[in-house]
Design a protein around this motif. Structure first.
Motif, PDB file in Angstrom:
ATOM      1  N   GLY A  14       8.179  17.525 -12.040  1.00 19.65           N
ATOM      2  CA  GLY A  14       7.676  16.534 -12.976  1.00 19.65           C
ATOM      3  C   GLY A  14       7.355  15.217 -12.311  1.00 19.65           C
ATOM      4  N   ARG A  15       8.251  14.773 -11.438  1.00 17.43           N
ATOM      5  CA  ARG A  15       8.017  13.508 -10.744  1.00 17.43           C
ATOM      6  C   ARG A  15       6.810  13.611  -9.807  1.00 17.43           C
ATOM      7  NH1 ARG A  15      11.798   9.006  -8.313  1.00 17.43           N
ATOM      8  NH2 ARG A  15      10.397   8.141  -6.737  1.00 17.43           N
ATOM      9  N   GLU A  16       6.713  14.717  -9.082  1.00 18.48           N
ATOM     10  CA  GLU A  16       5.584  14.868  -8.163  1.00 18.48           C
ATOM     11  C   GLU A  16       4.267  14.975  -8.927  1.00 18.48           C
ATOM     12  OE1 GLU A  16       3.529  15.380  -4.436  1.00 18.48           O
ATOM     13  OE2 GLU A  16       5.313  14.324  -5.179  1.00 18.48           O
ATOM     14  N   THR A  17       4.289  15.640 -10.076  1.00 17.18           N
ATOM     15  CA  THR A  17       3.095  15.681 -10.914  1.00 17.18           C
ATOM     16  C   THR A  17       2.703  14.278 -11.343  1.00 17.18           C
ATOM     17  OG1 THR A  17       3.652  17.897 -11.736  1.00 17.18           O
ATOM     18  CG2 THR A  17       2.107  16.605 -13.047  1.00 17.18           C
ATOM     19  N   ALA A  18       3.701  13.498 -11.755  1.00 18.07           N
ATOM     20  CA  ALA A  18       3.435  12.114 -12.154  1.00 18.07           C
ATOM     21  C   ALA A  18       2.829  11.325 -11.002  1.00 18.07           C
ATOM     22  CB  ALA A  18       4.724  11.457 -12.632  1.00 18.07           C
ATOM     23  N   ARG A  19       3.396  11.474  -9.821  1.00 13.39           N
ATOM     24  CA  ARG A  19       2.894  10.733  -8.651  1.00 13.39           C
ATOM     25  C   ARG A  19       1.434  11.083  -8.388  1.00 13.39           C
ATOM     26  NH1 ARG A  19       1.424  11.280  -3.676  1.00 13.39           N
ATOM     27  NH2 ARG A  19       1.804  13.528  -3.632  1.00 13.39           N
ATOM     28  N   ARG A  20       1.117  12.368  -8.417  1.00 13.08           N
ATOM     29  CA  ARG A  20      -0.231  12.802  -8.090  1.00 13.08           C
ATOM     30  C   ARG A  20      -1.243  12.381  -9.166  1.00 13.08           C
ATOM     31  NH1 ARG A  20      -0.331  18.936  -6.049  1.00 13.08           N
ATOM     32  NH2 ARG A  20      -2.493  18.287  -5.644  1.00 13.08           N
ATOM     33  N   LEU A  21      -0.820  12.393 -10.410  1.00 15.66           N
ATOM     34  CA  LEU A  21      -1.750  12.015 -11.471  1.00 15.66           C
ATOM     35  C   LEU A  21      -1.954  10.504 -11.532  1.00 15.66           C
ATOM     36  CD1 LEU A  21      -0.855  14.572 -14.275  1.00 15.66           C
ATOM     37  CD2 LEU A  21      -2.798  14.598 -12.683  1.00 15.66           C
ATOM     38  N   VAL A  22      -0.934   9.730 -11.199  1.00 14.27           N
ATOM     39  CA  VAL A  22      -1.127   8.276 -11.056  1.00 14.27           C
ATOM     40  C   VAL A  22      -2.154   8.026  -9.955  1.00 14.27           C
ATOM     41  CG1 VAL A  22      -0.055   6.124 -10.277  1.00 14.27           C
ATOM     42  CG2 VAL A  22       1.116   7.547 -11.954  1.00 14.27           C
ATOM     43  N   GLU A  23      -1.997   8.746  -8.853  1.00 16.38           N
ATOM     44  CA  GLU A  23      -2.923   8.619  -7.724  1.00 16.38           C
ATOM     45  C   GLU A  23      -4.346   9.025  -8.130  1.00 16.38           C
ATOM     46  OE1 GLU A  23      -2.865  11.315  -4.027  1.00 16.38           O
ATOM     47  OE2 GLU A  23      -1.660   9.586  -3.420  1.00 16.38           O
ATOM     48  N   ALA A  24      -4.451   9.970  -9.063  1.00 17.34           N
ATOM     49  CA  ALA A  24      -5.763  10.437  -9.529  1.00 17.34           C
ATOM     50  C   ALA A  24      -6.377   9.510 -10.580  1.00 17.34           C
ATOM     51  CB  ALA A  24      -5.638  11.846 -10.101  1.00 17.34           C
ATOM     52  N   GLY A  25      -5.637   8.467 -10.959  1.00 17.62           N
ATOM     53  CA  GLY A  25      -6.182   7.496 -11.893  1.00 17.62           C
ATOM     54  C   GLY A  25      -5.724   7.642 -13.325  1.00 17.62           C
ATOM     55  N   HIS A  26      -4.802   8.564 -13.592  1.00 15.74           N
ATOM     56  CA  HIS A  26      -4.281   8.708 -14.947  1.00 15.74           C
ATOM     57  C   HIS A  26      -3.323   7.571 -15.283  1.00 15.74           C
ATOM     58  CE1 HIS A  26      -5.043  13.252 -15.749  1.00 15.74           C
ATOM     59  NE2 HIS A  26      -5.921  12.794 -14.868  1.00 15.74           N
ATOM     60  N   THR A  27      -3.268   7.218 -16.556  1.00 14.37           N
ATOM     61  CA  THR A  27      -2.170   6.407 -17.074  1.00 14.37           C
ATOM     62  C   THR A  27      -1.050   7.381 -17.390  1.00 14.37           C
ATOM     63  OG1 THR A  27      -3.597   4.708 -18.018  1.00 14.37           O
ATOM     64  CG2 THR A  27      -1.405   4.925 -18.970  1.00 14.37           C
ATOM     65  N   VAL A  28       0.027   7.339 -16.620  1.00 12.03           N
ATOM     66  CA  VAL A  28       1.079   8.341 -16.750  1.00 12.03           C
ATOM     67  C   VAL A  28       2.276   7.768 -17.500  1.00 12.03           C
ATOM     68  CG1 VAL A  28       2.746   9.767 -15.495  1.00 12.03           C
ATOM     69  CG2 VAL A  28       0.365   9.627 -14.703  1.00 12.03           C
ATOM     70  N   LEU A  29       2.702   8.505 -18.504  1.00 11.93           N
ATOM     71  CA  LEU A  29       3.901   8.187 -19.267  1.00 11.93           C
ATOM     72  C   LEU A  29       4.969   9.170 -18.812  1.00 11.93           C
ATOM     73  CD1 LEU A  29       2.149   7.786 -22.725  1.00 11.93           C
ATOM     74  CD2 LEU A  29       2.483   6.077 -20.926  1.00 11.93           C
ATOM     75  N   LEU A  30       5.984   8.654 -18.150  1.00  4.72           N
ATOM     76  CA  LEU A  30       7.009   9.476 -17.523  1.00  4.72           C
ATOM     77  C   LEU A  30       8.170   9.654 -18.496  1.00  4.72           C
ATOM     78  CD1 LEU A  30       8.184   9.153 -13.845  1.00  4.72           C
ATOM     79  CD2 LEU A  30       9.859   9.395 -15.672  1.00  4.72           C
ATOM     80  N   GLY A  31       8.313  10.869 -19.018  1.00  4.34           N
ATOM     81  CA  GLY A  31       9.372  11.154 -19.973  1.00  4.34           C
ATOM     82  C   GLY A  31      10.600  11.729 -19.299  1.00  4.34           C
ATOM     83  N   ALA A  32      11.773  11.253 -19.718  1.00  2.50           N
ATOM     84  CA  ALA A  32      13.039  11.760 -19.182  1.00  2.50           C
ATOM     85  C   ALA A  32      14.169  11.391 -20.125  1.00  2.50           C
ATOM     86  CB  ALA A  32      13.298  11.195 -17.788  1.00  2.50           C
ATOM     87  N   ARG A  33      15.278  12.146 -20.062  1.00  9.43           N
ATOM     88  CA  ARG A  33      16.446  11.840 -20.884  1.00  9.43           C
ATOM     89  C   ARG A  33      17.208  10.638 -20.360  1.00  9.43           C
ATOM     90  NH1 ARG A  33      20.282  16.874 -21.163  1.00  9.43           N
ATOM     91  NH2 ARG A  33      19.769  16.851 -18.946  1.00  9.43           N
ATOM     92  N   ASP A  34      17.344  10.571 -19.037  1.00  9.96           N
ATOM     93  CA  ASP A  34      18.185   9.562 -18.402  1.00  9.96           C
ATOM     94  C   ASP A  34      17.420   8.244 -18.276  1.00  9.96           C
ATOM     95  OD1 ASP A  34      19.369   7.981 -16.160  1.00  9.96           O
ATOM     96  OD2 ASP A  34      20.730   9.677 -16.020  1.00  9.96           O
ATOM     97  N   GLN A  35      17.872   7.240 -18.974  1.00  7.70           N
ATOM     98  CA  GLN A  35      17.192   5.946 -18.992  1.00  7.70           C
ATOM     99  C   GLN A  35      17.104   5.334 -17.597  1.00  7.70           C
ATOM    100  OE1 GLN A  35      16.291   4.311 -22.081  1.00  7.70           O
ATOM    101  NE2 GLN A  35      15.346   2.604 -21.003  1.00  7.70           N
ATOM    102  N   GLU A  36      18.217   5.339 -16.870  1.00  8.86           N
ATOM    103  CA  GLU A  36      18.239   4.707 -15.553  1.00  8.86           C
ATOM    104  C   GLU A  36      17.355   5.444 -14.558  1.00  8.86           C
ATOM    105  OE1 GLU A  36      21.492   3.387 -12.107  1.00  8.86           O
ATOM    106  OE2 GLU A  36      22.186   4.047 -14.077  1.00  8.86           O
ATOM    107  N   ALA A  37      17.513   6.770 -14.489  1.00 12.28           N
ATOM    108  CA  ALA A  37      16.716   7.558 -13.542  1.00 12.28           C
ATOM    109  C   ALA A  37      15.241   7.539 -13.910  1.00 12.28           C
ATOM    110  CB  ALA A  37      17.234   8.997 -13.489  1.00 12.28           C
ATOM    111  N   GLY A  38      14.955   7.614 -15.198  1.00 12.81           N
ATOM    112  CA  GLY A  38      13.570   7.599 -15.636  1.00 12.81           C
ATOM    113  C   GLY A  38      12.885   6.278 -15.368  1.00 12.81           C
ATOM    114  N   THR A  39      13.601   5.185 -15.625  1.00 13.21           N
ATOM    115  CA  THR A  39      13.038   3.854 -15.373  1.00 13.21           C
ATOM    116  C   THR A  39      12.763   3.657 -13.894  1.00 13.21           C
ATOM    117  OG1 THR A  39      14.181   2.928 -17.295  1.00 13.21           O
ATOM    118  CG2 THR A  39      13.441   1.378 -15.611  1.00 13.21           C
ATOM    119  N   ALA A  40      13.718   4.069 -13.057  1.00 10.11           N
ATOM    120  CA  ALA A  40      13.553   3.914 -11.608  1.00 10.11           C
ATOM    121  C   ALA A  40      12.367   4.724 -11.099  1.00 10.11           C
ATOM    122  CB  ALA A  40      14.837   4.336 -10.896  1.00 10.11           C
ATOM    123  N   ALA A  41      12.237   5.957 -11.580  1.00  6.57           N
ATOM    124  CA  ALA A  41      11.127   6.805 -11.144  1.00  6.57           C
ATOM    125  C   ALA A  41       9.791   6.222 -11.581  1.00  6.57           C
ATOM    126  CB  ALA A  41      11.295   8.220 -11.702  1.00  6.57           C
TER     127      ALA A  41
END
Length: 231
Positions: A14-41
């Motif tokens: 999921g994180r690598e997909t997010a990284r690659r799609l940000v790089e491709a120009g997408h506005t990425v909304l990163l969903g996760a249960r863990d607030q701290e880990a999700g915010t940091a990522a």
């Protein structure tokens, strides 16, 4: 700009997909249960964090409301959140263990898809991608040349077979949305103790391809890195 929401995106595929799609120009909304880990990522990748627990109806509805308030619409939904569950000899497997895996891997994708459908319908080219696996494919699990044939993962495999079938049925029922499943392949992640032979980047190839292919492609496909799977 394409707006993409990814569940279970604070680590692994999921994180690598997010990284690659940000790089491709997408506005990425990163969903996760863990607030701290999700915010940091999200901060590290240039994405926006949205808290979501796919097993919790209220959390899923709150995530959809958050996206509606901030972005107003959604173009691509990637149902990536998943857990492995028990593996090996199923002799002592319990119903509770089965239900726990299905709750994340199958019901979770249903909850999220239902909640985000109104936002997807505002897109000119709405897309849902379910991250499935050839671990739930009969051909792969019976082919001795494939790594899937040697793995005993009763609940995970069953959940991915169910998710792929859900994809096929949703694609027929919702013709206005391009809905496909992706098989990452045997990728080194936490789910398999990093034993996979593919890198996490290779494991996201099918998902990224489906997220960036644009209009005019078929719905109801099951796509791997280098082939479409007929199962």
């Amino acid at each position: 700009m394409t707006i993409t929401f990814i569940t279970g995106a604070n680590k692994g595929l999921g994180r690598e997909t997010a990284r690659r799609l940000v790089e491709a120009g997408h506005t990425v909304l990163l969903g996760a249960r863990d607030q701290e880990a999700g915010t940091a990522a999200a901060e590290a990748l240039g994405a926006r964090f949205v808290r979501i627990d796919v097993t919790d109806e209220e959390s899923v509805r709150a995530a959809a409301a958050d996206v509606e308030a901030h972005e107003g619409a959604l173009d691509v939904l990637i149902n990536n959140a998943g857990i492995h569950g028990p593996f090996g000899d199923p002799s002592t497997l319990t119903g509770a263990q089965v239900l726990a895996v299905l709750d994340v891997n199958v019901a979770g994708a249903v909850r999220v898809s239902t909640a985000f459908l109104p936002l997807l319908k505002r897109s000119a080219d709405p897309v849902i991608i379910n991250v499935s696996s050839a671990m739930g494919d009969l051909g792969a699990t019976h082919d001795p040349a494939r790594p899937e044939s040697g793995a005993i993962t009763p609940v995970y495999s069953a959940s991915k077979a169910a998710l792929t079938m859900l994809t096929a049925i949703y694609a027929k029922a919702l013709p206005g949305i391009r809905i496909n499943a992706a098989d990452p392949g045997y990728t080194a992640t936490d789910l398999n103790g990093h034993s996979g032979h593919q890198t996490v980047t290779e494991g996201t190839d099918a998902v990224v391809a489906l997220a960036t292919e644009g209009p005019g492609h078929r719905s109801g496909r099951f796509v791997a890195r280098d082939e479409e799977i007929i199962w």
